[in-house]
Design a protein around this motif. Structure first.
Motif, PDB file in Angstrom:
ATOM      1  N   LEU A 240       0.831  -1.209   0.000  1.00 45.03           N
ATOM      2  CA  LEU A 240       0.000   0.000   0.000  1.00 45.03           C
ATOM      3  C   LEU A 240       0.864   1.257   0.000  1.00 45.03           C
ATOM      4  CD1 LEU A 240      -2.876  -0.889   2.504  1.00 45.03           C
ATOM      5  CD2 LEU A 240      -3.097  -0.508   0.043  1.00 45.03           C
ATOM      6  N   HIS A 241       1.901   1.272   0.832  1.00 47.72           N
ATOM      7  CA  HIS A 241       2.794   2.439   0.864  1.00 47.72           C
ATOM      8  C   HIS A 241       3.315   2.763  -0.530  1.00 47.72           C
ATOM      9  CE1 HIS A 241       2.550   2.089   5.099  1.00 47.72           C
ATOM     10  NE2 HIS A 241       3.650   1.416   5.342  1.00 47.72           N
ATOM     11  N   GLN A 242       3.579   1.714  -1.299  1.00 49.18           N
ATOM     12  CA  GLN A 242       4.128   1.898  -2.644  1.00 49.18           C
ATOM     13  C   GLN A 242       3.040   2.187  -3.673  1.00 49.18           C
ATOM     14  OE1 GLN A 242       6.997  -1.158  -4.233  1.00 49.18           O
ATOM     15  NE2 GLN A 242       5.300  -1.597  -5.633  1.00 49.18           N
ATOM     16  N   ASP A 243       2.011   1.343  -3.701  1.00 49.82           N
ATOM     17  CA  ASP A 243       1.083   1.369  -4.826  1.00 49.82           C
ATOM     18  C   ASP A 243       0.015   2.450  -4.717  1.00 49.82           C
ATOM     19  OD1 ASP A 243       2.537  -0.641  -5.922  1.00 49.82           O
ATOM     20  OD2 ASP A 243       1.120  -2.241  -5.452  1.00 49.82           O
ATOM     21  N   LEU A 244      -0.178   3.026  -3.529  1.00 52.38           N
ATOM     22  CA  LEU A 244      -1.087   4.165  -3.430  1.00 52.38           C
ATOM     23  C   LEU A 244      -0.498   5.421  -4.065  1.00 52.38           C
ATOM     24  CD1 LEU A 244      -2.685   3.741   0.119  1.00 52.38           C
ATOM     25  CD2 LEU A 244      -3.706   3.255  -2.114  1.00 52.38           C
ATOM     26  N   PHE A 245       0.721   5.285  -4.621  1.00 55.46           N
ATOM     27  CA  PHE A 245       1.343   6.396  -5.340  1.00 55.46           C
ATOM     28  C   PHE A 245       1.701   6.007  -6.772  1.00 55.46           C
ATOM     29  CE2 PHE A 245       1.785   7.220  -0.874  1.00 55.46           C
ATOM     30  CZ  PHE A 245       1.428   8.559  -0.784  1.00 55.46           C
ATOM     31  N   LEU A 246       1.026   4.958  -7.301  1.00 50.39           N
ATOM     32  CA  LEU A 246       1.228   4.597  -8.703  1.00 50.39           C
ATOM     33  C   LEU A 246       0.808   5.731  -9.627  1.00 50.39           C
ATOM     34  CD1 LEU A 246      -0.072   0.917  -8.673  1.00 50.39           C
ATOM     35  CD2 LEU A 246       2.272   1.659  -9.140  1.00 50.39           C
ATOM     36  N   GLU A 247      -0.189   6.482  -9.222  1.00 48.30           N
ATOM     37  CA  GLU A 247      -0.594   7.712  -9.893  1.00 48.30           C
ATOM     38  C   GLU A 247      -0.666   8.798  -8.822  1.00 48.30           C
ATOM     39  OE1 GLU A 247      -2.963   6.246 -13.836  1.00 48.30           O
ATOM     40  OE2 GLU A 247      -4.199   6.586 -12.072  1.00 48.30           O
ATOM     41  N   PRO A 248      -0.743  10.055  -9.234  1.00 48.14           N
ATOM     42  CA  PRO A 248      -0.681  11.129  -8.232  1.00 48.14           C
ATOM     43  C   PRO A 248      -1.778  11.002  -7.168  1.00 48.14           C
ATOM     44  CG  PRO A 248      -0.281  12.021 -10.401  1.00 48.14           C
ATOM     45  CD  PRO A 248      -0.697  10.600 -10.607  1.00 48.14           C
ATOM     46  N   ASN A 249      -1.380  11.175  -5.923  1.00 51.00           N
ATOM     47  CA  ASN A 249      -2.306  11.207  -4.800  1.00 51.00           C
ATOM     48  C   ASN A 249      -3.280  12.380  -4.991  1.00 51.00           C
ATOM     49  OD1 ASN A 249      -3.214  10.614  -2.080  1.00 51.00           O
ATOM     50  ND2 ASN A 249      -2.011  12.342  -1.380  1.00 51.00           N
ATOM     51  N   PRO A 250      -4.602  12.175  -4.763  1.00 49.81           N
ATOM     52  CA  PRO A 250      -5.265  11.029  -4.145  1.00 49.81           C
ATOM     53  C   PRO A 250      -5.962  10.071  -5.105  1.00 49.81           C
ATOM     54  CG  PRO A 250      -6.759  12.877  -4.106  1.00 49.81           C
ATOM     55  CD  PRO A 250      -5.520  13.354  -4.836  1.00 49.81           C
ATOM     56  N   ILE A 251      -5.535  10.006  -6.373  1.00 49.88           N
ATOM     57  CA  ILE A 251      -6.238   9.144  -7.327  1.00 49.88           C
ATOM     58  C   ILE A 251      -6.289   7.692  -6.833  1.00 49.88           C
ATOM     59  CG2 ILE A 251      -6.141   8.155  -9.648  1.00 49.88           C
ATOM     60  CD1 ILE A 251      -5.108  10.900 -10.624  1.00 49.88           C
ATOM     61  N   PRO A 252      -5.141   7.066  -6.492  1.00 45.78           N
ATOM     62  CA  PRO A 252      -5.215   5.651  -6.099  1.00 45.78           C
ATOM     63  C   PRO A 252      -5.959   5.410  -4.791  1.00 45.78           C
ATOM     64  CG  PRO A 252      -2.996   6.228  -6.842  1.00 45.78           C
ATOM     65  CD  PRO A 252      -3.747   7.510  -6.649  1.00 45.78           C
ATOM     66  N   VAL A 253      -5.758   6.273  -3.803  1.00 43.08           N
ATOM     67  CA  VAL A 253      -6.393   6.023  -2.503  1.00 43.08           C
ATOM     68  C   VAL A 253      -7.902   6.209  -2.596  1.00 43.08           C
ATOM     69  CG1 VAL A 253      -6.132   8.356  -1.508  1.00 43.08           C
ATOM     70  CG2 VAL A 253      -6.138   6.350  -0.019  1.00 43.08           C
ATOM     71  N   LYS A 254      -8.364   7.141  -3.403  1.00 42.21           N
ATOM     72  CA  LYS A 254      -9.815   7.289  -3.556  1.00 42.21           C
ATOM     73  C   LYS A 254     -10.397   6.110  -4.337  1.00 42.21           C
ATOM     74  CE  LYS A 254     -11.932  11.283  -3.339  1.00 42.21           C
ATOM     75  NZ  LYS A 254     -12.486  12.613  -3.694  1.00 42.21           N
ATOM     76  N   TRP A 255      -9.654   5.598  -5.331  1.00 40.13           N
ATOM     77  CA  TRP A 255     -10.140   4.413  -6.027  1.00 40.13           C
ATOM     78  C   TRP A 255     -10.214   3.236  -5.052  1.00 40.13           C
ATOM     79  CZ3 TRP A 255      -8.957  -0.606  -6.920  1.00 40.13           C
ATOM     80  CH2 TRP A 255      -9.762  -1.265  -7.868  1.00 40.13           C
ATOM     81  N   ALA A 256      -9.188   3.086  -4.192  1.00 35.29           N
ATOM     82  CA  ALA A 256      -9.182   1.989  -3.225  1.00 35.29           C
ATOM     83  C   ALA A 256     -10.375   2.088  -2.283  1.00 35.29           C
ATOM     84  CB  ALA A 256      -7.871   2.001  -2.432  1.00 35.29           C
ATOM     85  N   LEU A 257     -10.643   3.280  -1.781  1.00 33.65           N
ATOM     86  CA  LEU A 257     -11.781   3.462  -0.875  1.00 33.65           C
ATOM     87  C   LEU A 257     -13.101   3.208  -1.578  1.00 33.65           C
ATOM     88  CD1 LEU A 257     -10.550   6.573   1.122  1.00 33.65           C
ATOM     89  CD2 LEU A 257     -11.175   4.364   2.124  1.00 33.65           C
ATOM     90  N   HIS A 258     -13.186   3.583  -2.843  1.00 32.40           N
ATOM     91  CA  HIS A 258     -14.406   3.285  -3.598  1.00 32.40           C
ATOM     92  C   HIS A 258     -14.562   1.773  -3.782  1.00 32.40           C
ATOM     93  CE1 HIS A 258     -17.663   3.580  -6.401  1.00 32.40           C
ATOM     94  NE2 HIS A 258     -16.952   3.062  -7.381  1.00 32.40           N
ATOM     95  N   HIS A 259     -13.460   1.089  -4.092  1.00 26.76           N
ATOM     96  CA  HIS A 259     -13.500  -0.370  -4.231  1.00 26.76           C
ATOM     97  C   HIS A 259     -13.931  -1.033  -2.929  1.00 26.76           C
ATOM     98  CE1 HIS A 259     -12.422  -4.252  -5.981  1.00 26.76           C
ATOM     99  NE2 HIS A 259     -11.816  -4.551  -4.848  1.00 26.76           N
ATOM    100  N   MET A 260     -13.558  -0.434  -1.806  1.00 25.82           N
ATOM    101  CA  MET A 260     -13.939  -0.957  -0.496  1.00 25.82           C
ATOM    102  C   MET A 260     -15.375  -0.600  -0.122  1.00 25.82           C
ATOM    103  SD  MET A 260     -10.378   0.102   1.435  1.00 25.82           S
ATOM    104  CE  MET A 260     -10.961  -0.254   3.095  1.00 25.82           C
ATOM    105  N   GLY A 261     -16.041   0.229  -0.933  1.00 29.34           N
ATOM    106  CA  GLY A 261     -17.418   0.616  -0.662  1.00 29.34           C
ATOM    107  C   GLY A 261     -17.568   1.742   0.336  1.00 29.34           C
ATOM    108  N   ARG A 262     -16.508   2.512   0.565  1.00 25.17           N
ATOM    109  CA  ARG A 262     -16.562   3.557   1.594  1.00 25.17           C
ATOM    110  C   ARG A 262     -16.786   4.954   1.042  1.00 25.17           C
ATOM    111  NH1 ARG A 262     -16.313   1.870   6.463  1.00 25.17           N
ATOM    112  NH2 ARG A 262     -15.490  -0.219   6.858  1.00 25.17           N
TER     113      ARG A 262
END
Length: 293
Positions: A240-262
């Motif tokens: 997570l530390h690495q891949d939440l920055f595969l694209e500029p923040n907050p693109i990956p973390v918001k996608w992750a939270l959406h995938h989690m249903g939050r």
């Protein structure tokens, strides 16, 4: 002093970019239930750059109201105009924030004397506790340790978020002999464990958005000097530390939270949805952290 795992909270948005207040309330409750030690409202991860001033302050106010004193709330109030930063910090104080996080002025690239005078002017204008924020990868300017040392004695300058991701910088800051009540926070999840074990007080974290319980456990173990427990928790978080920055923040973390249903899927331009070919890597990182099955 605020310590531990401090989430740089996303601002949930609908597909059309409107702030989703119900999702924001739910995120605050979830973080508190999961052990997050403090909340940052409207930092970089909260899309401060594209919120209107009224929205910016309303997000802070809503987070403060929902937290209801259960954990501290830190308001992101930085700007590259000193006058604007003063006004945002004053409004953040009026909204009930416990402290303000102020990024170094970006794009205009002031020299160290300009940075010193910028932060001093804000501190003198607004009595709210102020946390300096150094992230040269985004701002194009580096707040040097000697400037931090000049600012640390100011009564209401109470800490620094250092996001260079450089352990040599961490050691240089710790060697300054800063006041005992001056807090040092990592702003780089990948080096947060080592930084806290060396003497930092916590981590202002992107990863905590999706793995709050494990981030809290890692920070608590590191603060207690339990190297083995901190390493075990951090090993699960490493992807997570690495891949939440595969694209500029907050693109990956918001996608992750959406995938989690939050949260809903919304971002504001110029941010765009996560590239489809990278999404499986985020899912694998969430599974490694045992956030999803």
């Amino acid at each position: 002093m605020i310590q531990g795992s401090i989430v740089a909270l996303v601002t949930p948005m609908a597909a059309d970019g409107a702030v989703d207040w119900r999702a924001l309330d739910a995120l605050v409750d979830w973080h508190i239930d999961e052990g997050t030690d403090a909340l940052v409202a409207v930092g970089t991860t909260g899309e401060s750059a594209t919120l209107e001033v009224d929205e910016h302050i309303e997000v802070i106010r809503r987070v403060v109201q929902r937290a209801a004193g259960r954990v501290p709330v830190i308001a992101g109030t930085g700007a590259n105009s000193t006058a604007e930063a003063i006004e945002l910090t004053r409004l953040g104080q009026q909204a009930g924030a416990d402290a303000a996080l102020l990024v170094t002025p970006y794009y205009n690239k002031p020299p160290q004397e300009g940075l010193y005078r910028h932060y001093l002017a804000i501190a003198e204008a607004v009595p709210l506790p102020i946390i300096l924020y150094n992230v040269p990868g985004r701002t194009g300017v580096d707040l040097l340790p000697e400037t931090v040392q000049r600012l640390a004695p100011v009564d209401n300058i109470v800490g620094l978020k250092e996001a260079r991701g450089d352990l040599d910088r961490v050691r240089a800051l710790l060697a300054l002999g800063l006041p005992a009540d001056f807090a040092l926070y990592s702003g780089d999840d990948a080096t947060a464990r080592e930084s806290i074990l060396l003497g930092f007080h916590g981590d202002i974290s992107v990863t905590a958005n999706v793995a709050p319980r494990l981030m809290h456990a890692m920070c608590a173990a590191a603060r207690a000097g339990d190297v083995a427990a901190a390493e075990a928790a951090d090993a699960k978080l490493a992807l997570l530390h690495q891949d939440l920055f595969l694209e500029p923040n907050p693109i990956p973390v918001k996608w992750a939270l959406h995938h989690m249903g939050r949260v809903p899927p919304g971002l504001r331009l110029p941010m765009v949805p996560m590239s489809a070919n990278l999404q499986p890597r985020i899912i694998a990182a969430l599974r490694a952290a045992e956030v999803i099955a």
